[in-house]
Design a protein around this motif. Sequence first.
Motif, PDB file in Angstrom:
ATOM      1  N   LYS A   1     -70.022  20.980  -7.232  1.00 47.05           N
ATOM      2  CA  LYS A   1     -70.491  20.553  -8.554  1.00 47.05           C
ATOM      3  C   LYS A   1     -71.579  21.492  -9.063  1.00 47.05           C
ATOM      4  N   PHE A   2     -72.474  21.917  -8.169  1.00 44.31           N
ATOM      5  CA  PHE A   2     -73.527  22.857  -8.552  1.00 44.31           C
ATOM      6  C   PHE A   2     -72.934  24.186  -9.006  1.00 44.31           C
ATOM      7  N   VAL A   3     -71.920  24.670  -8.274  1.00 39.71           N
ATOM      8  CA  VAL A   3     -71.294  25.943  -8.627  1.00 39.71           C
ATOM      9  C   VAL A   3     -70.635  25.853  -9.993  1.00 39.71           C
ATOM     10  N   ARG A   4     -69.930  24.750 -10.266  1.00 38.65           N
ATOM     11  CA  ARG A   4     -69.262  24.594 -11.565  1.00 38.65           C
ATOM     12  C   ARG A   4     -70.268  24.554 -12.711  1.00 38.65           C
ATOM     13  N   GLU A   5     -71.397  23.919 -12.491  1.00 37.74           N
ATOM     14  CA  GLU A   5     -72.371  23.727 -13.571  1.00 37.74           C
ATOM     15  C   GLU A   5     -73.254  24.945 -13.805  1.00 37.74           C
ATOM     16  N   TYR A   6     -73.515  25.716 -12.767  1.00 30.51           N
ATOM     17  CA  TYR A   6     -74.491  26.802 -12.896  1.00 30.51           C
ATOM     18  C   TYR A   6     -73.943  28.189 -12.571  1.00 30.51           C
ATOM     19  N   GLY A   7     -72.720  28.269 -12.083  1.00 31.08           N
ATOM     20  CA  GLY A   7     -72.194  29.566 -11.669  1.00 31.08           C
ATOM     21  C   GLY A   7     -71.411  30.270 -12.769  1.00 31.08           C
ATOM     22  N   ALA A   8     -71.566  31.575 -12.882  1.00 28.10           N
ATOM     23  CA  ALA A   8     -70.761  32.413 -13.775  1.00 28.10           C
ATOM     24  C   ALA A   8     -69.680  33.079 -12.935  1.00 28.10           C
ATOM     25  N   PHE A   9     -68.417  33.034 -13.385  1.00 22.91           N
ATOM     26  CA  PHE A   9     -67.286  33.523 -12.604  1.00 22.91           C
ATOM     27  C   PHE A   9     -66.722  34.800 -13.218  1.00 22.91           C
ATOM     28  N   VAL A  10     -66.273  35.694 -12.354  1.00 20.85           N
ATOM     29  CA  VAL A  10     -65.749  36.986 -12.797  1.00 20.85           C
ATOM     30  C   VAL A  10     -64.375  36.795 -13.422  1.00 20.85           C
ATOM     31  N   GLY A  11     -64.223  37.268 -14.674  1.00 20.62           N
ATOM     32  CA  GLY A  11     -62.914  37.300 -15.304  1.00 20.62           C
ATOM     33  C   GLY A  11     -62.207  38.612 -15.014  1.00 20.62           C
ATOM     34  N   SER A  12     -62.931  39.712 -15.106  1.00 21.80           N
ATOM     35  CA  SER A  12     -62.364  41.026 -14.784  1.00 21.80           C
ATOM     36  C   SER A  12     -63.501  42.013 -14.571  1.00 21.80           C
ATOM     37  N   VAL A  13     -63.181  43.070 -13.825  1.00 23.46           N
ATOM     38  CA  VAL A  13     -64.116  44.175 -13.605  1.00 23.46           C
ATOM     39  C   VAL A  13     -63.382  45.455 -13.963  1.00 23.46           C
ATOM     40  N   LYS A  14     -63.920  46.201 -14.907  1.00 24.59           N
ATOM     41  CA  LYS A  14     -63.342  47.479 -15.320  1.00 24.59           C
ATOM     42  C   LYS A  14     -64.252  48.602 -14.845  1.00 24.59           C
ATOM     43  N   LEU A  15     -63.678  49.542 -14.113  1.00 24.15           N
ATOM     44  CA  LEU A  15     -64.428  50.690 -13.597  1.00 24.15           C
ATOM     45  C   LEU A  15     -63.963  51.952 -14.294  1.00 24.15           C
ATOM     46  N   GLU A  16     -64.872  52.599 -15.003  1.00 24.98           N
ATOM     47  CA  GLU A  16     -64.588  53.896 -15.618  1.00 24.98           C
ATOM     48  C   GLU A  16     -65.203  54.967 -14.727  1.00 24.98           C
ATOM     49  N   CYS A  17     -64.347  55.698 -14.026  1.00 25.37           N
ATOM     50  CA  CYS A  17     -64.807  56.684 -13.048  1.00 25.37           C
ATOM     51  C   CYS A  17     -64.913  58.050 -13.718  1.00 25.37           C
ATOM     52  N   TRP A  18     -66.136  58.461 -14.015  1.00 22.92           N
ATOM     53  CA  TRP A  18     -66.404  59.776 -14.575  1.00 22.92           C
ATOM     54  C   TRP A  18     -66.699  60.743 -13.439  1.00 22.92           C
ATOM     55  N   ARG A  19     -66.771  62.032 -13.777  1.00 22.36           N
ATOM     56  CA  ARG A  19     -67.035  63.020 -12.744  1.00 22.36           C
ATOM     57  C   ARG A  19     -68.397  62.803 -12.095  1.00 22.36           C
ATOM     58  N   SER A  20     -69.375  62.360 -12.852  1.00 22.66           N
ATOM     59  CA  SER A  20     -70.736  62.257 -12.346  1.00 22.66           C
ATOM     60  C   SER A  20     -71.091  60.862 -11.848  1.00 22.66           C
ATOM     61  N   HIS A  21     -70.430  59.821 -12.359  1.00 18.41           N
ATOM     62  CA  HIS A  21     -70.820  58.463 -12.015  1.00 18.41           C
ATOM     63  C   HIS A  21     -69.699  57.495 -12.376  1.00 18.41           C
ATOM     64  N   THR A  22     -69.929  56.227 -12.117  1.00 14.28           N
ATOM     65  CA  THR A  22     -68.971  55.168 -12.441  1.00 14.28           C
ATOM     66  C   THR A  22     -69.655  54.140 -13.338  1.00 14.28           C
ATOM     67  N   VAL A  23     -68.964  53.744 -14.390  1.00 15.14           N
ATOM     68  CA  VAL A  23     -69.456  52.697 -15.288  1.00 15.14           C
ATOM     69  C   VAL A  23     -68.664  51.425 -14.988  1.00 15.14           C
ATOM     70  N   ALA A  24     -69.366  50.369 -14.597  1.00 11.88           N
ATOM     71  CA  ALA A  24     -68.734  49.080 -14.293  1.00 11.88           C
ATOM     72  C   ALA A  24     -68.974  48.122 -15.450  1.00 11.88           C
ATOM     73  N   ILE A  25     -67.885  47.577 -15.989  1.00 15.82           N
ATOM     74  CA  ILE A  25     -67.957  46.609 -17.089  1.00 15.82           C
ATOM     75  C   ILE A  25     -67.458  45.277 -16.549  1.00 15.82           C
ATOM     76  N   ILE A  26     -68.370  44.315 -16.405  1.00 16.69           N
ATOM     77  CA  ILE A  26     -68.042  43.023 -15.806  1.00 16.69           C
ATOM     78  C   ILE A  26     -67.940  41.969 -16.908  1.00 16.69           C
ATOM     79  N   THR A  27     -66.780  41.321 -16.996  1.00 18.74           N
ATOM     80  CA  THR A  27     -66.579  40.223 -17.933  1.00 18.74           C
ATOM     81  C   THR A  27     -66.632  38.923 -17.146  1.00 18.74           C
ATOM     82  N   GLU A  28     -67.510  38.002 -17.563  1.00 17.55           N
ATOM     83  CA  GLU A  28     -67.740  36.779 -16.808  1.00 17.55           C
ATOM     84  C   GLU A  28     -67.465  35.542 -17.656  1.00 17.55           C
ATOM     85  N   VAL A  29     -66.998  34.500 -16.967  1.00 13.86           N
ATOM     86  CA  VAL A  29     -66.875  33.172 -17.570  1.00 13.86           C
ATOM     87  C   VAL A  29     -68.170  32.437 -17.273  1.00 13.86           C
TER      88      VAL A  29
END
Length: 293
Positions: free
Chosen positions: A93-121
């Motif tokens: 019940k605590f998790v449902r009321e207070y937790g944010a859940f991952v909908g998707s994770v998008k990783l853009e892998c560039w030559r120098s670094h990685t950009v992570a875009i996290i979409t949450e419910v």
Amino acid sequence: MDILWPALAIAVIVVFVFYVLAQHWQRVLRQQAWTIRRLFERVQNLEEMADPEFRRRLSESAPPPLEQVFTLTFRLSDRFWRDALRLTEEDRKFVREYGAFVGSVKLECWRSHTVAIITEVLPDRKATGWQTRTLDYYPDPARSGDALSLWDLALSRTGPSAERPPSLELLLRPNSLELCGHLILSTEGASANGHRNASSRDDVVFFRVPLDTAQLAEFRSHDPLSGADNGNGNSGAEDSAVTPGSWQAFYSDRNEEFGIEWQLRLRDLTRKSEWDRWKILESASVPFAAEEK
């Protein structure tokens, strides 16, 4: 003598004028020679750039800055929360009321670094529904165990001792994504006040998704989104996402024991022929979001 001195003065003036003119023309000739040399070098550079072999070498030495795009989704079934984590009804019940859940994770892998875009419910108690966060990851090869935390979910309330509660964490490592559980092991059961007596902590890796195409080969699957008509009258059987060696690929895995399923879509922009045809990349729609139980 009266004529000699004026003649000598005139001669000196003439010599001086010729000297000044000679210096001026020398500077002009040097400047013109420098200009001609620069023009020749520029023409030579342009001719070299028009050479197909030179252009091929240049293309190989300077690949597109954006190399790969991964899109990860995962589903945690009721069995995961009940059997793998063994949460009490109060904790769920605590998790449902207070937790944010991952909908998707998008990783853009560039030559120098990685950009992570996290979409949450967002939690049930919030009306906004969804949120998106962006994190930059610069892996350090010199640091062992280098990782970036993309998502952290507390599995229970903080107890009176202020000890960190058990949690789930999604980690981005240089070559993988991992869902880890930081759990509390109890050998004494529950105390009189209903709180569990923690005796030790245990870190569990529930799944690991490699970000290397060679290691991903065993998870290659048919993309469920490719079964629909693509608008050109072609069925999913001819879809490039399931063609071996294609710049698009779909991977998935299911762990029945833990009740976990994950899916990964890859767009590999290092394939030059496909990159020439696709200048703008948009991720495919997410087929499902993480379930919270």
